[in-house]
Scaffold this motif. Structure first.
Motif, mmCIF file in Angstrom:
data_model
loop_
_atom_site.group_PDB
_atom_site.id
_atom_site.type_symbol
_atom_site.label_atom_id
_atom_site.label_comp_id
_atom_site.label_asym_id
_atom_site.label_seq_id
_atom_site.Cartn_x
_atom_site.Cartn_y
_atom_site.Cartn_z
ATOM 1 N N THR A 58 47.944 39.105 58.711
ATOM 2 C CA THR A 58 47.099 40.544 57.850
ATOM 3 C C THR A 58 45.669 38.855 58.393
ATOM 4 N N GLY A 59 45.730 37.809 58.169
ATOM 5 C CA GLY A 59 44.559 37.132 58.085
ATOM 6 C C GLY A 59 44.036 37.232 56.276
ATOM 7 N N TRP A 60 42.729 36.400 55.994
ATOM 8 C CA TRP A 60 42.382 36.870 55.319
ATOM 9 C C TRP A 60 41.911 38.571 54.803
ATOM 10 N N ARG A 61 41.629 38.735 55.734
ATOM 11 C CA ARG A 61 41.207 40.392 54.772
ATOM 12 C C ARG A 61 42.099 41.525 54.729
ATOM 13 N N GLY A 62 43.830 41.362 55.035
ATOM 14 C CA GLY A 62 44.717 41.983 53.861
ATOM 15 C C GLY A 62 45.460 41.240 53.227
ATOM 16 N N ILE A 63 44.793 40.198 52.772
ATOM 17 C CA ILE A 63 45.202 39.441 51.713
ATOM 18 C C ILE A 63 43.913 40.018 50.969
ATOM 19 N N PHE A 64 43.261 39.985 51.209
ATOM 20 C CA PHE A 64 42.334 40.860 50.530
ATOM 21 C C PHE A 64 41.669 42.745 50.039
ATOM 22 N N VAL A 65 43.370 42.757 50.864
ATOM 23 C CA VAL A 65 43.541 44.423 50.466
ATOM 24 C C VAL A 65 44.323 44.721 49.380
ATOM 25 N N LEU A 66 45.349 43.092 49.212
ATOM 26 C CA LEU A 66 46.674 43.383 48.194
ATOM 27 C C LEU A 66 45.661 43.142 47.592
ATOM 28 N N LEU A 67 44.655 41.676 47.287
ATOM 29 C CA LEU A 67 43.744 41.888 45.882
ATOM 30 C C LEU A 67 43.036 43.197 45.393
ATOM 31 N N LEU A 68 42.679 44.500 46.422
ATOM 32 C CA LEU A 68 42.417 45.623 45.769
ATOM 33 C C LEU A 68 43.058 46.792 45.427
ATOM 34 N N ILE A 69 44.343 46.206 45.864
ATOM 35 C CA ILE A 69 45.128 47.316 44.975
ATOM 36 C C ILE A 69 45.747 46.363 44.296
ATOM 37 N N ILE A 70 45.808 45.559 43.549
ATOM 38 C CA ILE A 70 46.199 45.135 42.192
ATOM 39 C C ILE A 70 44.876 45.161 41.761
ATOM 40 N N GLY A 71 43.653 45.184 41.846
ATOM 41 C CA GLY A 71 42.472 45.378 40.893
ATOM 42 C C GLY A 71 42.630 46.941 40.002
ATOM 43 N N ILE A 72 43.374 47.774 41.363
ATOM 44 C CA ILE A 72 42.785 48.932 40.884
ATOM 45 C C ILE A 72 44.477 48.913 40.121
ATOM 46 N N GLY A 73 45.068 49.143 40.156
ATOM 47 C CA GLY A 73 46.330 48.846 38.990
ATOM 48 C C GLY A 73 46.537 48.605 38.104
ATOM 49 N N MET A 74 45.539 47.193 37.929
ATOM 50 C CA MET A 74 45.053 46.738 36.483
ATOM 51 C C MET A 74 44.590 47.783 36.039
ATOM 52 N N LEU A 75 43.081 48.360 36.376
ATOM 53 C CA LEU A 75 42.971 49.563 36.164
ATOM 54 C C LEU A 75 42.715 50.801 35.284
ATOM 55 N N PHE A 76 43.872 51.182 36.201
ATOM 56 C CA PHE A 76 44.640 52.439 35.506
ATOM 57 C C PHE A 76 45.455 52.115 34.465
ATOM 58 N N TRP A 77 46.339 50.915 34.524
ATOM 59 C CA TRP A 77 46.609 49.982 33.319
ATOM 60 C C TRP A 77 45.688 50.154 32.082
ATOM 61 N N SER A 78 45.247 49.757 32.275
ATOM 62 C CA SER A 78 43.933 49.251 31.595
ATOM 63 C C SER A 78 43.356 50.863 30.148
ATOM 64 N N TRP A 79 42.592 51.280 31.298
ATOM 65 C CA TRP A 79 43.257 53.256 31.124
ATOM 66 C C TRP A 79 43.990 53.310 29.643
#
Length: 407
Positions: free
Chosen positions: A171-192
């Protein structure tokens, strides 16, 4: 002090809540590792994709460090005024936007700018991973929580490059950054869904700028606090000299694949978690700080000799593992001692702890890529080790806080 979560829960429900709290704080604290360590295996390929130099590619590390520092200052102090939860939510949104936009990078310059905003957002998660536990705990209990979080956090730098190594070729670095985006969204909902940790009556007034500035001035003039801040910052500088040079040393010098680099780098990172746990065995936490710092400095010099003379990979590993154990001892103890000193302005204290360390990291990261990376890294290791050793002397002379002595 009112604790929303008991430090030693007796019921199964209490233990479950406490474990979830530790995991939540550990993930927030791991954002620095996630945004840097996960894409490390792709850095040499990224350099070739953007047709640039190692030093310029490492500016991606430096820029996120600057962003983390800026974010720490902004979010830490604002959270003392407006509460932890709304500030955490806002910072996670900015992290998500910065990560998403970076996926469209067609040049190293655009990527570096995106990394700045990614770091600013992640800075909120980082600083609040210190402030929220400080709202709920104090003294030795706070140190225990921070050590447990540090141990859990060891899995982030251990697993992040391993995941990146698996994803690098497909996937290269872009695939890794998509995973980071998913983690960020998950933590956003957990923090809420999580409750606010800072009650209204403990917040600083937001209308008076003098109060805002006074909190910073009081902590910057606190000699004990600043010794802990600078020791941690120097330790982080040394750690990022290792992190930013490692992809090129392992892959280009020793000939490792992206996956093999991820495996070895991740295994090494466990040493930081070991150090974070080991420091709690000291009755006086300050002695753990001094011991960890001395171990780190000694083996940093040994590692520098290995790199300068370009010795076999085995010697490189034999020096780096104890160096990282000492680093873990330093980070965990400096965090706890610093936050206890700055407890009355926990958000501001966490901000200072973050911004100073990331200034050091941002400066060091591109320096190791100048010229022969083995030699430039060696000189950085020696310089940082000497300065850290000099600073640990006044730290040794400080009278330990009674709240940080094991009964």
């Amino acid at each position: 002090m009112t604790n929303n979560i008991s430090p030693s829960p007796s019921t199964s429900q209490g233990k479950h809540s406490f474990l979830l709290f530790l995991i939540f704080i550990a993930i927030l604290g791991a954002f620095s590792s996630l945004v840097n360590d996960m894409y490390l295996p792709t850095i040499p390929k990224m350099m070739r994709e953007f047709h640039t130099t190692p030093s310029m590619t490492q500016m991606g590390l430096s820029m996120v460090m600057i962003g983390l520092g800026i974010g720490s200052v902004i979010w830490g102090s604002l959270s003392d005024h407006y509460g932890r939860k709304p500030i955490l939510l806002l910072s996670l949104v900015i992290f998500g936007v910065g990560t998403a936009v970076s996926l469209f990078s067609e040049s190293i310059l655009f990527f570096i700018i995106c990394r700045l905003f990614q770091g600013i957002g992640a800075g909120g998660a980082m600083v609040l991973s210190y402030s929220i536990p400080t709202d709920l705990y104090e003294g030795r209990q706070l140190a225990k929580v921070m050590a447990l979080v540090g141990a859990i956090n060891g899995f982030a730098p251990a697993t992040a490059p391993l995941i990146g190594g698996f994803m690098a070729d497909s996937t290269g670095w872009r695939g890794i950054f998509v995973l980071l985006l998913i983690i960020g969204i998950g933590m956003l909902f957990w923090s809420w869904r999580r409750p606010e940790s800072l009650p209204q009556d403990k917040r600083l007034p937001a209308s008076n700028l003098k109060v805002y500035v006074k909190a910073y001035m009081a902590l910057f003039s606190n000699r004990r606090f600043m010794i802990y801040v600078l020791l941690k910052a120097l330790g982080i500088g040394l750690l990022y000299a290792y992190i930013s040079s490692a992809p090129f040393i392992y892959q280009d010098h020793y000939g490792f694949s992206s996956l093999k680099f991820g495996l070895v780098f991740g295994a090494n990172a466990v040493a930081i978690a070991v150090g974070s746990t080991l420091v709690m065995r000291f009755k006086v936490l300050k002695k753990g700080l001094v011991t960890g710092t001395l171990i780190m400095c000694l083996f940093a010099v040994a590692e520098a000799l290995v790199m300068y003379h370009e010795l076999h990979f085995l010697w490189y590993e034999l020096a780096v593992i104890p160096m990282l154990v000492g680093s873990g001892m330093l980070f965990s103890s400096a965090n706890s001692l610093g936050m206890e000193e700055g407890k009355s302005d926990a958000g501001t204290a966490g901000a200072i702890l973050n911004v100073v360390k990331y200034i050091f990291a941002a400066i060091v990261a591109p320096l190791v890529g100048i010229g022969n990376i083995m030699h430039s890294s060696a000189w950085c290791f020696v310089a940082l080790a000497i300065i850290t050793f000099i600073l640990v002397i006044p730290a040794y002379r400080l009278k330990p806080l009674q709240s940080m002595i094991k009964s």
